[in-house]
Write an enzyme that holds these catalytic residues in place. Structure first.
Site, PDB file in Angstrom:
ATOM      1  CD  GLN A   1      25.321  -4.453  -9.020  1.00  0.00           C
ATOM      2  OE1 GLN A   1      25.287  -4.593 -10.241  1.00  0.00           O
ATOM      3  NE2 GLN A   1      24.901  -3.354  -8.426  1.00  0.00           N
TER       4      GLN A   1
ATOM      5  CG  HIS B   1      37.558   3.553 -22.321  1.00  0.00           C
ATOM      6  ND1 HIS B   1      37.568   4.555 -23.258  1.00  0.00           N
ATOM      7  CD2 HIS B   1      36.257   3.190 -22.178  1.00  0.00           C
ATOM      8  CE1 HIS B   1      36.343   4.797 -23.679  1.00  0.00           C
ATOM      9  NE2 HIS B   1      35.524   3.982 -23.037  1.00  0.00           N
TER      10      HIS B   1
ATOM     11  CG  HIS C   1      32.500   1.667 -18.310  1.00  0.00           C
ATOM     12  ND1 HIS C   1      33.332   2.476 -19.054  1.00  0.00           N
ATOM     13  CD2 HIS C   1      31.784   2.502 -17.514  1.00  0.00           C
ATOM     14  CE1 HIS C   1      33.135   3.748 -18.717  1.00  0.00           C
ATOM     15  NE2 HIS C   1      32.208   3.784 -17.783  1.00  0.00           N
ATOM     16  NE  ARG C   2      28.589  -2.548 -24.984  1.00  0.00           N
ATOM     17  CZ  ARG C   2      28.330  -1.295 -25.331  1.00  0.00           C
ATOM     18  NH1 ARG C   2      27.558  -0.548 -24.572  1.00  0.00           N
ATOM     19  NH2 ARG C   2      28.862  -0.781 -26.422  1.00  0.00           N
TER      20      ARG C   2
ATOM     21  NE  ARG D   1      31.351   6.316 -16.615  1.00  0.00           N
ATOM     22  CZ  ARG D   1      30.093   6.593 -16.898  1.00  0.00           C
ATOM     23  NH1 ARG D   1      29.593   7.771 -16.532  1.00  0.00           N
ATOM     24  NH2 ARG D   1      29.338   5.741 -17.567  1.00  0.00           N
TER      25      ARG D   1
ATOM     26  CD  GLU E   1      26.683   7.451 -14.003  1.00  0.00           C
ATOM     27  OE1 GLU E   1      27.253   8.008 -14.958  1.00  0.00           O
ATOM     28  OE2 GLU E   1      26.556   7.967 -12.887  1.00  0.00           O
ATOM     29  CG  LEU E   2      30.542   1.203 -11.617  1.00  0.00           C
ATOM     30  CD1 LEU E   2      30.762   0.277 -10.432  1.00  0.00           C
ATOM     31  CD2 LEU E   2      31.874   1.734 -12.116  1.00  0.00           C
TER      32      LEU E   2
ATOM     33  NE  ARG F   1      42.625  -0.409 -26.298  1.00  0.00           N
ATOM     34  CZ  ARG F   1      42.661  -0.753 -27.578  1.00  0.00           C
ATOM     35  NH1 ARG F   1      42.916  -2.015 -27.920  1.00  0.00           N
ATOM     36  NH2 ARG F   1      42.470   0.148 -28.523  1.00  0.00           N
TER      37      ARG F   1
ATOM     38  CG  ASN G   1      41.699  -5.251 -20.869  1.00  0.00           C
ATOM     39  OD1 ASN G   1      41.865  -4.041 -21.032  1.00  0.00           O
ATOM     40  ND2 ASN G   1      40.883  -5.980 -21.646  1.00  0.00           N
TER      41      ASN G   1
END
Length: 261
Positions: A115, A206, A108-109, A211, A104-105, A202, A200
């Protein structure tokens, strides 16, 4: 928490580890410094960067109203002038989350990720993340333990078989990858992972808005709130509008005062 299964300790994990490891450094532009064109009331560097970015947009470096840095940023957020928050960046080291959570993480592109590689790393002794609703139910927990211990044992056995199968491969690193990339297919979504995540401010706002909501999966919601608490320490003017609220089930959610992207 760990349990003994078939001669091995199966590691069960309940809480993630979240560490802020980097945040933006700000250096005041020389012309603003030399001519004392702009002054601010804070020594918080990410917030200084956001303020000066906003003031550059409108060439408004004077401050006749005596507005504080916090008030200035609050006004930017209330006006949905979010682009200036993109200049400040934070990086987190995250461990003790499941592969399901990391799937799921990475949706967020606007973030950068590094990882843990299951293709390179031996997962014979990996941990498994237990959902709270399972951990609190003895019958469900036994089923979970049995499932993850069997998958881990299958992983170990596959590694042994594939080591023999690929014994003719001279390159040890390549051989290791060939073994583990195949064996990892039996590991479940509960398998623990670790990563570094950078974005960043922003993007972080978001991410937290989506989440840390009560509608998000409990694991990623807990992670988002842990990240929020760290960001509120380093940039309270940017993240202080999020209110962390207890929910009836004992978990939490975070609700922002200022919406928008």
């Amino acid at each position: 928490m760990s349990v003994q299964k078939g001669g091995y300790q199966v590691k069960l994990i309940r809480e993630p580890i979240v560490r802020l490891i980097a945040v933006t450094h700000f250096q005041k532009p020389e012309d603003l410094e030399e001519f004392q064109i702009w002054q601010t009331d804070t020594d918080n560097e990410p917030q200084q960067l956001i303020e000066v970015s906003g003031r550059v947009c409108y060439n408004s470096f004077s401050n006749p109203s005596g507005r504080t840095n916090e008030q200035y940023i609050a006004n930017l957020l209330s006006q949905q002038h979010h682009s200036v928050t993109e200049h400040a960046v934070a990086s987190f080291y995250i461990r003790g989350i499941s592969r399901a959570c990391s799937h799921e993480l990475v949706r967020h592109r606007h973030f950068s990720y590094s990882q843990r590689s299951t293709r390179y790393v031996d997962e014979s002794d990996c941990g498994f993340i237990v959902p709270d609703c399972i951990a609190e139910d003895p019958e469900a927990l036994e089923i979970f333990k049995e499932a993850v211990s069997k998958s881990q044992e299958s992983y170990r056995r596959l590694c042994e078989i594939l080591e023999r199968k690929f014994a003719h491969i001279e390159d040890r690193t390549l051989r290791r990858k060939m073994v583990r990339q195949a064996a990892r297919s039996v590991l479940p979504n509960a398998t623990e992972t670790a990563l570094v995540m950078t974005g960043n401010f922003r993007a972080w706002r978001h991410f937290i808005r989506l989440r840390a909501s009560r509608h998000a999966d409990p694991e990623i919601r807990r992670l988002a709130i842990m990240i929020l608490r760290e960001l509120q320490k380093v940039a309270p003017a940017v993240f202080g509008d999020f209110e962390i609220i207890p929910l009836p089930d004992g978990t939490e959610e975070a609700v922002p005062k200022y919406f928008g992207e």
